[in-house]
Design a protein around this motif. Sequence first.
Motif, PDB file in Angstrom:
ATOM      1  N   UNK A  81       0.834  -1.208   0.000  1.00  0.00           N
ATOM      2  CA  UNK A  81       0.000   0.000   0.000  1.00  0.00           C
ATOM      3  C   UNK A  81       0.868   1.257   0.000  1.00  0.00           C
ATOM      4  N   UNK A  82       1.929   1.233   0.797  1.00  0.00           N
ATOM      5  CA  UNK A  82       2.864   2.369   0.833  1.00  0.00           C
ATOM      6  C   UNK A  82       3.537   2.540  -0.528  1.00  0.00           C
ATOM      7  N   UNK A  83       3.955   1.418  -1.115  1.00  0.00           N
ATOM      8  CA  UNK A  83       4.614   1.467  -2.426  1.00  0.00           C
ATOM      9  C   UNK A  83       3.674   2.026  -3.492  1.00  0.00           C
ATOM     10  N   UNK A  84       2.410   1.572  -3.477  1.00  0.00           N
ATOM     11  CA  UNK A  84       1.424   2.061  -4.451  1.00  0.00           C
ATOM     12  C   UNK A  84       1.212   3.570  -4.291  1.00  0.00           C
ATOM     13  N   UNK A  85       1.176   4.039  -3.047  1.00  0.00           N
ATOM     14  CA  UNK A  85       0.992   5.473  -2.778  1.00  0.00           C
ATOM     15  C   UNK A  85       2.162   6.285  -3.306  1.00  0.00           C
ATOM     16  N   UNK A  86       3.375   5.808  -3.063  1.00  0.00           N
ATOM     17  CA  UNK A  86       4.579   6.522  -3.501  1.00  0.00           C
ATOM     18  C   UNK A  86       4.637   6.576  -5.027  1.00  0.00           C
ATOM     19  N   UNK A  87       4.368   5.435  -5.684  1.00  0.00           N
ATOM     20  CA  UNK A  87       4.444   5.368  -7.142  1.00  0.00           C
ATOM     21  C   UNK A  87       3.453   6.331  -7.790  1.00  0.00           C
ATOM     22  N   UNK A  88       2.197   6.314  -7.350  1.00  0.00           N
ATOM     23  CA  UNK A  88       1.187   7.175  -7.968  1.00  0.00           C
ATOM     24  C   UNK A  88       1.362   8.633  -7.572  1.00  0.00           C
ATOM     25  N   UNK A  89       1.966   8.882  -6.421  1.00  0.00           N
ATOM     26  CA  UNK A  89       2.199  10.272  -6.001  1.00  0.00           C
ATOM     27  C   UNK A  89       3.308  10.911  -6.835  1.00  0.00           C
ATOM     28  N   UNK A  90       4.361  10.143  -7.101  1.00  0.00           N
ATOM     29  CA  UNK A  90       5.511  10.683  -7.820  1.00  0.00           C
ATOM     30  C   UNK A  90       5.313  10.716  -9.333  1.00  0.00           C
ATOM     31  N   UNK A  91       4.615   9.721  -9.862  1.00  0.00           N
ATOM     32  CA  UNK A  91       4.476   9.617 -11.317  1.00  0.00           C
ATOM     33  C   UNK A  91       3.392  10.568 -11.827  1.00  0.00           C
ATOM     34  N   UNK A  92       3.626  11.224 -12.957  1.00  0.00           N
ATOM     35  CA  UNK A  92       2.608  12.114 -13.521  1.00  0.00           C
ATOM     36  C   UNK A  92       1.468  11.316 -14.141  1.00  0.00           C
ATOM     37  N   UNK A  93       0.245  11.767 -13.908  1.00  0.00           N
ATOM     38  CA  UNK A  93      -0.923  11.090 -14.480  1.00  0.00           C
ATOM     39  C   UNK A  93      -1.167  11.609 -15.895  1.00  0.00           C
ATOM     40  N   UNK A  94      -1.371  10.693 -16.816  1.00  0.00           N
ATOM     41  CA  UNK A  94      -1.608  11.048 -18.218  1.00  0.00           C
ATOM     42  C   UNK A  94      -2.872  10.326 -18.684  1.00  0.00           C
ATOM     43  N   UNK A  95      -3.830  11.089 -19.206  1.00  0.00           N
ATOM     44  CA  UNK A  95      -5.060  10.477 -19.723  1.00  0.00           C
ATOM     45  C   UNK A  95      -4.882  10.232 -21.219  1.00  0.00           C
ATOM     46  N   UNK A  96      -4.853   8.972 -21.606  1.00  0.00           N
ATOM     47  CA  UNK A  96      -4.649   8.614 -23.007  1.00  0.00           C
ATOM     48  C   UNK A  96      -5.965   8.117 -23.622  1.00  0.00           C
ATOM     49  N   UNK A  97      -6.063   8.283 -24.910  1.00  0.00           N
ATOM     50  CA  UNK A  97      -7.235   7.757 -25.612  1.00  0.00           C
ATOM     51  C   UNK A  97      -7.227   6.236 -25.546  1.00  0.00           C
ATOM     52  N   UNK A  98      -8.415   5.662 -25.644  1.00  0.00           N
ATOM     53  CA  UNK A  98      -8.522   4.204 -25.598  1.00  0.00           C
ATOM     54  C   UNK A  98      -8.264   3.628 -26.990  1.00  0.00           C
ATOM     55  N   UNK A  99      -7.043   3.770 -27.432  1.00  0.00           N
ATOM     56  CA  UNK A  99      -6.626   3.307 -28.744  1.00  0.00           C
ATOM     57  C   UNK A  99      -5.776   2.059 -28.579  1.00  0.00           C
ATOM     58  N   UNK A 100      -6.189   0.964 -29.206  1.00  0.00           N
ATOM     59  CA  UNK A 100      -5.501  -0.311 -29.015  1.00  0.00           C
ATOM     60  C   UNK A 100      -4.046  -0.231 -29.464  1.00  0.00           C
ATOM     61  N   UNK A 101      -3.779   0.422 -30.589  1.00  0.00           N
ATOM     62  CA  UNK A 101      -2.418   0.555 -31.104  1.00  0.00           C
ATOM     63  C   UNK A 101      -1.571   1.410 -30.171  1.00  0.00           C
ATOM     64  N   UNK A 102      -2.156   2.509 -29.675  1.00  0.00           N
ATOM     65  CA  UNK A 102      -1.457   3.390 -28.743  1.00  0.00           C
ATOM     66  C   UNK A 102      -1.123   2.651 -27.446  1.00  0.00           C
ATOM     67  N   UNK A 103      -2.082   1.893 -26.959  1.00  0.00           N
ATOM     68  CA  UNK A 103      -1.855   1.122 -25.733  1.00  0.00           C
ATOM     69  C   UNK A 103      -0.779   0.066 -25.931  1.00  0.00           C
ATOM     70  N   UNK A 104      -0.775  -0.565 -27.091  1.00  0.00           N
ATOM     71  CA  UNK A 104       0.252  -1.560 -27.389  1.00  0.00           C
ATOM     72  C   UNK A 104       1.636  -0.914 -27.402  1.00  0.00           C
ATOM     73  N   UNK A 105       1.731   0.270 -28.019  1.00  0.00           N
ATOM     74  CA  UNK A 105       3.006   0.988 -28.051  1.00  0.00           C
ATOM     75  C   UNK A 105       3.463   1.379 -26.659  1.00  0.00           C
ATOM     76  N   UNK A 106       2.519   1.841 -25.826  1.00  0.00           N
ATOM     77  CA  UNK A 106       2.853   2.205 -24.445  1.00  0.00           C
ATOM     78  C   UNK A 106       3.364   0.994 -23.694  1.00  0.00           C
ATOM     79  N   UNK A 107       2.690  -0.142 -23.835  1.00  0.00           N
ATOM     80  CA  UNK A 107       3.117  -1.361 -23.149  1.00  0.00           C
ATOM     81  C   UNK A 107       4.492  -1.811 -23.639  1.00  0.00           C
ATOM     82  N   UNK A 108       4.723  -1.703 -24.954  1.00  0.00           N
ATOM     83  CA  UNK A 108       6.003  -2.121 -25.507  1.00  0.00           C
ATOM     84  C   UNK A 108       7.142  -1.267 -24.950  1.00  0.00           C
ATOM     85  N   UNK A 109       6.971   0.055 -24.976  1.00  0.00           N
ATOM     86  CA  UNK A 109       7.997   0.944 -24.446  1.00  0.00           C
ATOM     87  C   UNK A 109       8.159   0.768 -22.939  1.00  0.00           C
ATOM     88  N   UNK A 110       7.041   0.545 -22.277  1.00  0.00           N
ATOM     89  CA  UNK A 110       7.070   0.327 -20.818  1.00  0.00           C
ATOM     90  C   UNK A 110       7.868  -0.922 -20.489  1.00  0.00           C
TER      91      UNK A 110
END
Length: 271
Positions: A81-110
């Motif tokens: 729970x502490x780890x989840x809080x730290x990760x989401x607090x530090x990381x910037x939130x980005x709202x992306x379109x629900x595009x399958x190709x875009x999501x695949x690219x994000x997962x690949x780079x991730x």
Amino acid sequence: MVQQVFYFLFNNIELNFITQVLLYWLIGSISFYAIGFFIEKFIKSKDNLTKKLTARVKQVKKQSFPAFTLKGIITGEIKNLIAASIILYLAPEVHRDNNLLLNFGWFLMRIVAADFCFYVVHRLFHTKSFLKIHLKHHDFQDTSSFVAGHKSLMEYIIVTITDVLPIFIFGYDITQICAWTLIGNIYNLEGHSSLSIFFIPSDFHDLHHTGFKGNYGIHGFWDRVFNTLNPLTKKVGIMFPVSLIEYKIMKFFSRIDKYNSFDNDDYESKT
């Protein structure tokens, strides 16, 4: 596809920071125990499945994983729970379109970025200066899936920081990060089970535990780049066709290597 499911469930719901932390933590924790018990109590109880899915080539003395205790579970969930809080607090939130190709690219780079971060840290863990931090995780060779979570507090903190880095680079969409933690748990638990169940080469990490060197990354990409890959012996999985594709690709490159080796030997003999 997993992200598409989470998008369908949570897209129209307003999620504040606390709700996102709780959602991220719950999906991670519930999936960790659910997948682990599914492997250990269901798949491993079926001799025909275990025989068909076994990827291990080096047999070692069987070790029983320590029993779960209420104290251990509570302590682990507080850390998560502490780890989840730290990760989401530090990381910037980005709202992306629900595009399958875009999501695949994000997962690949991730995956590539996460693999690099984990590779560097894991390889450092196996150096003389940092080995003590990592030894607890290597208490077991004949591993239970739950050995994935068997690590010292210092290692847990360092790995959490490592997890933050790629998320900080790419930002997070709550539906994507929930999908990532679910898929990550599948890989992590299967990788420590000595079985070849899903689409990931489970003996990749199994060979690391039995040999105590090589295969430091998540998927093997950076191990190939830095020449620390132990040859995989994985049987083709039966539950997902991706494992068959992976097998064909590995076989193809193996043939190319043999062909190049033959040409070089032939050239040297002539010269």
